[in-house]
Design a protein around this motif. Structure first.
Motif, PDB file in Angstrom:
ATOM      1  N   GLY A 173     -45.019 -17.799  18.752  1.00 36.76           N
ATOM      2  CA  GLY A 173     -46.633 -17.915  18.193  1.00 36.76           C
ATOM      3  C   GLY A 173     -46.217 -19.853  17.984  1.00 36.76           C
ATOM      4  N   SER A 174     -47.562 -19.895  16.545  1.00 35.42           N
ATOM      5  CA  SER A 174     -48.252 -21.499  16.350  1.00 35.42           C
ATOM      6  C   SER A 174     -47.192 -21.421  15.860  1.00 35.42           C
ATOM      7  N   ILE A 175     -45.687 -22.459  16.352  1.00 41.67           N
ATOM      8  CA  ILE A 175     -44.853 -23.203  15.620  1.00 41.67           C
ATOM      9  C   ILE A 175     -45.066 -24.349  15.869  1.00 41.67           C
ATOM     10  N   PHE A 176     -45.229 -24.671  15.135  1.00 39.30           N
ATOM     11  CA  PHE A 176     -45.259 -26.185  15.093  1.00 39.30           C
ATOM     12  C   PHE A 176     -43.377 -26.874  15.164  1.00 39.30           C
ATOM     13  N   ARG A 177     -43.069 -26.560  13.698  1.00 43.75           N
ATOM     14  CA  ARG A 177     -41.619 -26.751  13.602  1.00 43.75           C
ATOM     15  C   ARG A 177     -41.624 -26.146  12.413  1.00 43.75           C
ATOM     16  N   LEU A 178     -39.941 -25.064  13.129  1.00 45.42           N
ATOM     17  CA  LEU A 178     -39.341 -24.111  12.655  1.00 45.42           C
ATOM     18  C   LEU A 178     -38.070 -24.405  11.312  1.00 45.42           C
ATOM     19  N   ASN A 179     -38.522 -24.463  10.234  1.00 42.76           N
ATOM     20  CA  ASN A 179     -37.287 -24.500   9.348  1.00 42.76           C
ATOM     21  C   ASN A 179     -36.423 -23.558   8.814  1.00 42.76           C
ATOM     22  N   ALA A 180     -36.757 -23.915   7.197  1.00 44.94           N
ATOM     23  CA  ALA A 180     -35.504 -23.340   6.979  1.00 44.94           C
ATOM     24  C   ALA A 180     -35.704 -21.225   7.367  1.00 44.94           C
ATOM     25  N   MET A 181     -34.630 -20.558   8.115  1.00 42.33           N
ATOM     26  CA  MET A 181     -34.377 -19.559   8.081  1.00 42.33           C
ATOM     27  C   MET A 181     -33.638 -18.630   7.188  1.00 42.33           C
ATOM     28  N   GLY A 182     -33.467 -17.125   7.245  1.00 46.63           N
ATOM     29  CA  GLY A 182     -33.340 -16.326   6.442  1.00 46.63           C
ATOM     30  C   GLY A 182     -32.620 -14.720   6.163  1.00 46.63           C
ATOM     31  N   TRP A 183     -32.409 -14.062   6.268  1.00 42.70           N
ATOM     32  CA  TRP A 183     -31.975 -12.945   6.161  1.00 42.70           C
ATOM     33  C   TRP A 183     -32.234 -12.450   4.424  1.00 42.70           C
ATOM     34  N   TYR A 184     -32.714 -11.498   4.222  1.00 47.91           N
ATOM     35  CA  TYR A 184     -33.163 -10.581   3.277  1.00 47.91           C
ATOM     36  C   TYR A 184     -32.950  -9.345   3.356  1.00 47.91           C
ATOM     37  N   ARG A 185     -32.364  -8.308   2.286  1.00 47.60           N
ATOM     38  CA  ARG A 185     -32.305  -7.482   2.423  1.00 47.60           C
ATOM     39  C   ARG A 185     -32.411  -6.878   1.076  1.00 47.60           C
ATOM     40  N   GLN A 186     -33.545  -5.134   1.246  1.00 43.00           N
ATOM     41  CA  GLN A 186     -34.021  -3.795   0.128  1.00 43.00           C
ATOM     42  C   GLN A 186     -33.144  -2.940   0.496  1.00 43.00           C
ATOM     43  N   ALA A 187     -32.846  -2.542  -0.746  1.00 44.53           N
ATOM     44  CA  ALA A 187     -32.228  -0.955  -0.373  1.00 44.53           C
ATOM     45  C   ALA A 187     -32.390  -0.452  -1.349  1.00 44.53           C
ATOM     46  N   PRO A 188     -33.105   1.191  -0.968  1.00 45.45           N
ATOM     47  CA  PRO A 188     -33.675   1.668  -2.442  1.00 45.45           C
ATOM     48  C   PRO A 188     -33.996   1.797  -3.428  1.00 45.45           C
ATOM     49  N   GLY A 189     -34.445   1.394  -3.800  1.00 46.42           N
ATOM     50  CA  GLY A 189     -35.052   1.244  -5.693  1.00 46.42           C
ATOM     51  C   GLY A 189     -34.708   0.358  -5.617  1.00 46.42           C
ATOM     52  N   LYS A 190     -34.462  -0.893  -5.459  1.00 42.43           N
ATOM     53  CA  LYS A 190     -33.805  -2.091  -5.800  1.00 42.43           C
ATOM     54  C   LYS A 190     -34.798  -3.206  -5.145  1.00 42.43           C
ATOM     55  N   GLN A 191     -35.094  -4.258  -5.612  1.00 40.89           N
ATOM     56  CA  GLN A 191     -35.531  -5.692  -5.129  1.00 40.89           C
ATOM     57  C   GLN A 191     -34.593  -5.866  -4.314  1.00 40.89           C
ATOM     58  N   ARG A 192     -35.425  -7.021  -2.875  1.00 36.50           N
ATOM     59  CA  ARG A 192     -35.827  -7.919  -2.092  1.00 36.50           C
ATOM     60  C   ARG A 192     -34.844  -9.001  -2.564  1.00 36.50           C
ATOM     61  N   GLU A 193     -33.111  -9.228  -1.608  1.00 38.27           N
ATOM     62  CA  GLU A 193     -32.650 -10.067  -2.376  1.00 38.27           C
ATOM     63  C   GLU A 193     -32.098 -10.970  -0.762  1.00 38.27           C
ATOM     64  N   LEU A 194     -31.920 -12.055  -1.132  1.00 44.24           N
ATOM     65  CA  LEU A 194     -31.210 -12.727  -0.275  1.00 44.24           C
ATOM     66  C   LEU A 194     -29.818 -12.802   0.576  1.00 44.24           C
ATOM     67  N   VAL A 195     -29.621 -12.984   1.383  1.00 46.97           N
ATOM     68  CA  VAL A 195     -27.681 -12.438   2.425  1.00 46.97           C
ATOM     69  C   VAL A 195     -27.948 -13.553   2.430  1.00 46.97           C
ATOM     70  N   ALA A 196     -28.720 -14.659   3.531  1.00 44.21           N
ATOM     71  CA  ALA A 196     -28.181 -15.583   4.029  1.00 44.21           C
ATOM     72  C   ALA A 196     -29.522 -16.142   4.394  1.00 44.21           C
ATOM     73  N   SER A 197     -29.121 -17.589   4.051  1.00 48.53           N
ATOM     74  CA  SER A 197     -29.876 -18.269   4.479  1.00 48.53           C
ATOM     75  C   SER A 197     -29.311 -19.754   5.543  1.00 48.53           C
ATOM     76  N   ILE A 198     -30.396 -20.796   6.499  1.00 47.55           N
ATOM     77  CA  ILE A 198     -30.016 -21.499   6.884  1.00 47.55           C
ATOM     78  C   ILE A 198     -30.788 -22.660   7.353  1.00 47.55           C
ATOM     79  N   THR A 199     -30.364 -23.852   7.234  1.00 47.47           N
ATOM     80  CA  THR A 199     -31.360 -24.919   6.981  1.00 47.47           C
ATOM     81  C   THR A 199     -31.952 -25.507   8.946  1.00 47.47           C
ATOM     82  N   SER A 200     -33.220 -25.852   9.301  1.00 47.81           N
ATOM     83  CA  SER A 200     -33.175 -26.122  10.254  1.00 47.81           C
ATOM     84  C   SER A 200     -31.606 -27.200  11.130  1.00 47.81           C
TER      85      SER A 200
END
Length: 121
Positions: A26-53
């Motif tokens: 899409g309309s990407i000028f710059r892709l900064n940090a990217m990451g993965w989150y997860r959400q199990a049933p009945g739980k809050q979404r949590e950060l799994v891992a992230s990576i900077t540019s």
């Protein structure tokens, strides 16, 4: 304006491996940090891992030494290699990206639609 499409989820036995992928477009000028989150049933979404540019990584304690995040800046993709999977890793996994949008030059956060990972025998 920006789309994140995940792939690679599924059902795996405990101790097995899966590789998740996420492609940004899409309309990407710059892709900064990217990451993965997860959400199990009945739980809050949590950060799994992230990576900077620049390639600096950060992991949740629960996945350190089992999961590896990587990215390909040229292809605008991020991957999550998951090894030694446990039943408690079962969740919907979401890709995220911090993007400077080319149309407005604003910085915005985007999410993928999620991919199910189920670890069960």
């Amino acid at each position: 304006q920006v789309q994140l499409v995940e792939s690679g989820g599924g059902l795996v036995q405990p101790g097995g491996s899966l590789r998740l992928s996420c492609a940004a477009s899409g309309s990407i000028f710059r892709l900064n940090a990217m990451g993965w989150y997860r959400q199990a049933p009945g739980k809050q979404r949590e950060l799994v891992a992230s990576i900077t540019s620049a390639g600096s990584t950060n992991y949740a304690d629960s996945v350190k030494d089992r999961f590896t995040i990587s990215r390909d800046n040229a292809k605008k993709t991020v991957h999550l290699q998951m090894n030694s999977l446990k039943p408690e890793d079962t969740a919907v996994y979401y890709c995220s990206a911090n993007v400077r949008v080319s149309t407005s030059l604003r910085i915005m956060d985007y999410w993928g639609q999620g991919t199910q990972v189920t670890v069960s025998s």
